[in-house]
Design a protein around this motif. Structure first.
Motif, PDB file in Angstrom:
ATOM      1  N   ASN A  12      27.707  35.611  38.598  1.00  0.00           N
ATOM      2  CA  ASN A  12      28.612  36.744  38.812  1.00  0.00           C
ATOM      3  C   ASN A  12      30.060  36.272  38.927  1.00  0.00           C
ATOM      4  OD1 ASN A  12      26.649  38.721  38.729  1.00  0.00           O
ATOM      5  ND2 ASN A  12      26.256  38.643  40.923  1.00  0.00           N
ATOM      6  N   SER A  13      30.274  35.116  39.542  1.00  0.00           N
ATOM      7  CA  SER A  13      31.610  34.558  39.653  1.00  0.00           C
ATOM      8  C   SER A  13      32.158  34.170  38.284  1.00  0.00           C
ATOM      9  CB  SER A  13      31.592  33.328  40.572  1.00  0.00           C
ATOM     10  OG  SER A  13      32.885  32.808  40.750  1.00  0.00           O
ATOM     11  N   ALA A  14      31.282  33.623  37.423  1.00  0.00           N
ATOM     12  CA  ALA A  14      31.692  33.270  36.063  1.00  0.00           C
ATOM     13  C   ALA A  14      32.052  34.528  35.280  1.00  0.00           C
ATOM     14  CB  ALA A  14      30.569  32.515  35.359  1.00  0.00           C
ATOM     15  N   ALA A  15      31.260  35.579  35.449  1.00  0.00           N
ATOM     16  CA  ALA A  15      31.557  36.846  34.774  1.00  0.00           C
ATOM     17  C   ALA A  15      32.869  37.434  35.281  1.00  0.00           C
ATOM     18  CB  ALA A  15      30.409  37.832  34.997  1.00  0.00           C
ATOM     19  N   PHE A  16      33.091  37.321  36.586  1.00  0.00           N
ATOM     20  CA  PHE A  16      34.312  37.847  37.191  1.00  0.00           C
ATOM     21  C   PHE A  16      35.552  37.148  36.634  1.00  0.00           C
ATOM     22  CE2 PHE A  16      37.318  38.004  40.885  1.00  0.00           C
ATOM     23  CZ  PHE A  16      37.563  39.360  40.816  1.00  0.00           C
ATOM     24  N   ALA A  17      35.411  35.852  36.294  1.00  0.00           N
ATOM     25  CA  ALA A  17      36.543  35.107  35.719  1.00  0.00           C
ATOM     26  C   ALA A  17      37.028  35.767  34.438  1.00  0.00           C
ATOM     27  CB  ALA A  17      36.128  33.660  35.440  1.00  0.00           C
ATOM     28  N   TYR A  18      36.083  36.250  33.633  1.00  0.00           N
ATOM     29  CA  TYR A  18      36.458  36.873  32.369  1.00  0.00           C
ATOM     30  C   TYR A  18      36.811  38.346  32.512  1.00  0.00           C
ATOM     31  CZ  TYR A  18      35.669  32.563  30.035  1.00  0.00           C
ATOM     32  OH  TYR A  18      35.801  31.250  29.652  1.00  0.00           O
ATOM     33  N   MET A  19      36.791  38.834  33.747  1.00  0.00           N
ATOM     34  CA  MET A  19      37.393  40.134  34.019  1.00  0.00           C
ATOM     35  C   MET A  19      38.878  39.964  34.335  1.00  0.00           C
ATOM     36  SD  MET A  19      34.651  41.916  36.441  1.00  0.00           S
ATOM     37  CE  MET A  19      32.987  41.332  36.271  1.00  0.00           C
ATOM     38  N   ILE A  20      39.192  38.879  35.041  1.00  0.00           N
ATOM     39  CA  ILE A  20      40.586  38.613  35.386  1.00  0.00           C
ATOM     40  C   ILE A  20      41.361  38.146  34.149  1.00  0.00           C
ATOM     41  CG2 ILE A  20      42.125  37.257  36.876  1.00  0.00           C
ATOM     42  CD1 ILE A  20      39.695  36.851  38.729  1.00  0.00           C
ATOM     43  N   CYS A  21      40.689  37.395  33.281  1.00  0.00           N
ATOM     44  CA  CYS A  21      41.330  36.795  32.106  1.00  0.00           C
ATOM     45  C   CYS A  21      42.075  37.806  31.227  1.00  0.00           C
ATOM     46  CB  CYS A  21      40.280  36.039  31.287  1.00  0.00           C
ATOM     47  SG  CYS A  21      40.949  35.231  29.824  1.00  0.00           S
ATOM     48  N   PRO A  22      41.472  38.960  30.857  1.00  0.00           N
ATOM     49  CA  PRO A  22      42.190  39.904  30.009  1.00  0.00           C
ATOM     50  C   PRO A  22      43.469  40.445  30.639  1.00  0.00           C
ATOM     51  CG  PRO A  22      39.851  40.368  29.970  1.00  0.00           C
ATOM     52  CD  PRO A  22      40.062  39.367  31.048  1.00  0.00           C
ATOM     53  N   THR A  74      35.543  41.619  46.103  1.00  0.00           N
ATOM     54  CA  THR A  74      35.201  41.743  47.524  1.00  0.00           C
ATOM     55  C   THR A  74      34.249  40.641  47.978  1.00  0.00           C
ATOM     56  OG1 THR A  74      33.425  43.270  46.924  1.00  0.00           O
ATOM     57  CG2 THR A  74      35.536  44.252  47.528  1.00  0.00           C
ATOM     58  N   GLY A  75      34.011  39.666  47.089  1.00  0.00           N
ATOM     59  CA  GLY A  75      33.120  38.554  47.428  1.00  0.00           C
ATOM     60  C   GLY A  75      33.850  37.498  48.230  1.00  0.00           C
ATOM     61  N   SER A  76      33.306  36.307  48.208  1.00  0.00           N
ATOM     62  CA  SER A  76      33.895  35.214  48.984  1.00  0.00           C
ATOM     63  C   SER A  76      35.186  34.722  48.327  1.00  0.00           C
ATOM     64  CB  SER A  76      32.902  34.056  49.098  1.00  0.00           C
ATOM     65  OG  SER A  76      32.743  33.405  47.845  1.00  0.00           O
ATOM     66  N   LEU A  77      36.106  34.205  49.142  1.00  0.00           N
ATOM     67  CA  LEU A  77      37.370  33.673  48.634  1.00  0.00           C
ATOM     68  C   LEU A  77      37.119  32.488  47.715  1.00  0.00           C
ATOM     69  CD1 LEU A  77      40.474  33.662  48.675  1.00  0.00           C
ATOM     70  CD2 LEU A  77      40.356  32.172  50.699  1.00  0.00           C
ATOM     71  N   HIS A  78      36.131  31.665  48.022  1.00  0.00           N
ATOM     72  CA  HIS A  78      35.768  30.511  47.212  1.00  0.00           C
ATOM     73  C   HIS A  78      35.436  30.923  45.778  1.00  0.00           C
ATOM     74  CE1 HIS A  78      33.946  26.667  46.084  1.00  0.00           C
ATOM     75  NE2 HIS A  78      32.841  27.318  45.733  1.00  0.00           N
ATOM     76  N   GLU A  79      34.616  31.956  45.630  1.00  0.00           N
ATOM     77  CA  GLU A  79      34.219  32.419  44.306  1.00  0.00           C
ATOM     78  C   GLU A  79      35.392  33.032  43.554  1.00  0.00           C
ATOM     79  OE1 GLU A  79      30.800  34.914  44.280  1.00  0.00           O
ATOM     80  OE2 GLU A  79      29.512  33.439  45.265  1.00  0.00           O
ATOM     81  N   VAL A  80      36.202  33.804  44.256  1.00  0.00           N
ATOM     82  CA  VAL A  80      37.359  34.455  43.622  1.00  0.00           C
ATOM     83  C   VAL A  80      38.353  33.419  43.110  1.00  0.00           C
ATOM     84  CG1 VAL A  80      39.369  35.936  44.021  1.00  0.00           C
ATOM     85  CG2 VAL A  80      37.132  36.598  44.912  1.00  0.00           C
ATOM     86  N   LEU A  81      38.616  32.371  43.893  1.00  0.00           N
ATOM     87  CA  LEU A  81      39.562  31.333  43.476  1.00  0.00           C
ATOM     88  C   LEU A  81      39.061  30.589  42.234  1.00  0.00           C
ATOM     89  CD1 LEU A  81      40.733  29.821  46.905  1.00  0.00           C
ATOM     90  CD2 LEU A  81      42.051  31.247  45.326  1.00  0.00           C
ATOM     91  N   VAL A 139      41.026  30.484  38.556  1.00  0.00           N
ATOM     92  CA  VAL A 139      41.356  29.224  37.871  1.00  0.00           C
ATOM     93  C   VAL A 139      40.744  29.198  36.473  1.00  0.00           C
ATOM     94  CG1 VAL A 139      40.947  26.735  37.884  1.00  0.00           C
ATOM     95  CG2 VAL A 139      41.668  27.881  39.982  1.00  0.00           C
ATOM     96  N   THR A 140      39.454  29.543  36.371  1.00  0.00           N
ATOM     97  CA  THR A 140      38.764  29.541  35.079  1.00  0.00           C
ATOM     98  C   THR A 140      39.423  30.514  34.106  1.00  0.00           C
ATOM     99  OG1 THR A 140      36.676  29.065  36.220  1.00  0.00           O
ATOM    100  CG2 THR A 140      36.521  29.841  33.958  1.00  0.00           C
ATOM    101  N   ALA A 141      39.757  31.694  34.596  1.00  0.00           N
ATOM    102  CA  ALA A 141      40.365  32.721  33.751  1.00  0.00           C
ATOM    103  C   ALA A 141      41.749  32.311  33.263  1.00  0.00           C
ATOM    104  CB  ALA A 141      40.462  34.031  34.529  1.00  0.00           C
ATOM    105  N   SER A 142      42.530  31.691  34.125  1.00  0.00           N
ATOM    106  CA  SER A 142      43.904  31.316  33.771  1.00  0.00           C
ATOM    107  C   SER A 142      43.938  30.308  32.627  1.00  0.00           C
ATOM    108  CB  SER A 142      44.629  30.736  34.988  1.00  0.00           C
ATOM    109  OG  SER A 142      44.720  31.702  36.013  1.00  0.00           O
ATOM    110  N   PHE A 143      43.024  29.351  32.645  1.00  0.00           N
ATOM    111  CA  PHE A 143      42.976  28.353  31.568  1.00  0.00           C
ATOM    112  C   PHE A 143      42.789  29.031  30.211  1.00  0.00           C
ATOM    113  CE2 PHE A 143      41.338  25.070  34.792  1.00  0.00           C
ATOM    114  CZ  PHE A 143      42.598  24.515  34.934  1.00  0.00           C
ATOM    115  N   TYR A 144      41.835  29.973  30.135  1.00  0.00           N
ATOM    116  CA  TYR A 144      41.551  30.595  28.840  1.00  0.00           C
ATOM    117  C   TYR A 144      42.633  31.601  28.441  1.00  0.00           C
ATOM    118  CZ  TYR A 144      38.978  32.485  24.922  1.00  0.00           C
ATOM    119  OH  TYR A 144      38.616  32.860  23.652  1.00  0.00           O
TER     120      TYR A 144
END
Length: 307
Positions: A106-116, A151-158, A162-167
């Protein structure tokens, strides 16, 4: 079929494919993230180099000529852009593999929500790309969805950020550096990725796996989930602004989330399901001009054929 529609379908296909990448990566989760990434890069680089040597020699010579005939300042800028894009995609792959195997799907999926959001806003601010009221509405709806899910953990959100910003910044650079053949540019980026990851791999003292199942899985990841979608994504940027390509990435996390829930049995609640439906709605609104134009052309063609 117009170039814009071909590019739209290419971007859509790339992100549908990427949505399922967690499946083969999870099959090798007992290996270190550095091992998975290093072997993925090796296989991708070998295949890409063989393809270029066999079918892209003329285009490669043309690209070398373009670089040689450029002014010193232009050459420096192009080389910096190519180097930066290779480093960014390498870090994106590493972070994504780590998040899938050691944080959560879910955290990996969330990264590609922030990316766009990062891509669309960066394209508007940095590249001065056109962004009309309809696209702003699409971005705002997507932002609401992201805020609901954040609304999850800060660790997962961070890790997601980071993952989203790179792409996101990788896409921005691809939109700027359009002078080279896309296959050749992909090969160079893979070579840069190999150079970047090799010292880390050697420093960790990791050996190459000998399990044939591992290499079979890595080959699938390299071909189906790396080379093909990356080429489709680069092709899409030929006819679409990076903001549009960026917003289509939302298809990726929707599929990834479905895979996490249906295949890997990760938890879901009503709020999360609602947020993902909002994402799909945001993609449709953002790309409504292309979608409606395609529908109109298909209707006109059907009427003409009927008459």
């Amino acid at each position: 079929m117009s170039l814009k529609l071909k590019c739209f379908l290419a971007a859509l296909s790339a992100n549908i494919i990427w949505g399922f990448v967690a499946v083969p990566i999870r099959f090798v989760q007992h290996y270190e993230a550095e091992q998975i990434l290093f072997c993925r890069i090796i296989i991708s680089l070998i295949i890409c180099c063989v393809f270029i040597a066999g079918f892209q020699r003329k285009q490669l010579l043309d690209d070398i000529q373009i670089l040689a005939s450029s002014s010193k300042s232009e050459r420096k800028t192009l080389l910096i852009l190519l180097l930066t894009s290779g480093v960014l995609i390498t870090f994106n792959w590493y972070a994504f593999i780590y998040v899938i195997n050691h944080v959560s799907l879910n955290s990996a999926a969330f990264a590609y929500m922030i990316c766009p959001l990062i891509t669309a806003l960066s394209g508007f601010i940095i590249l001065k790309e056109d962004i009309n009221r309809q696209k702003i509405v699409g971005i705002m709806i997507a932002l609401v969805s992201v805020l609901i899910l954040a609304t999850g953990s800060l660790h997962e959100v961070l890790w997601s950020i980071v993952t989203a910003s790179f792409y996101a910044f990788y896409l921005i650079i691809q939109r700027v550096s359009k002078v080279f053949n896309k296959v050749n540019m992909l090969g160079l980026q893979l070579m840069i990725a190999f150079i970047v990851i090799l010292p880390l791999y050697l420093n960790l003292g990791l050996s190459l796996p000998v399990d044939l199942n591992f290499w079979f899985d890595i080959t699938i990841i390299a071909v189906l989930f790396t080379l093909i979608p990356l080429f489709l994504s680069l092709f899409a940027l030929e006819g679409l602004p990076s903001s549009t390509v960026g917003i289509i990435i939302y298809i990726n996390p929707v599929i990834a989330f479905a895979v996490a829930f249906l295949y890997f049995n990760e938890g879901i609640n009503f709020i999360q399901a609602f947020a993902y439906l909002l994402l799909v709605f945001a993609v449709i609104i953002f790309n409504w001009k292309i979608i409606s134009g395609t529908i109109r052309k298909l209707v006109v063609r059907e009427v003409t054929d009927f008459e």
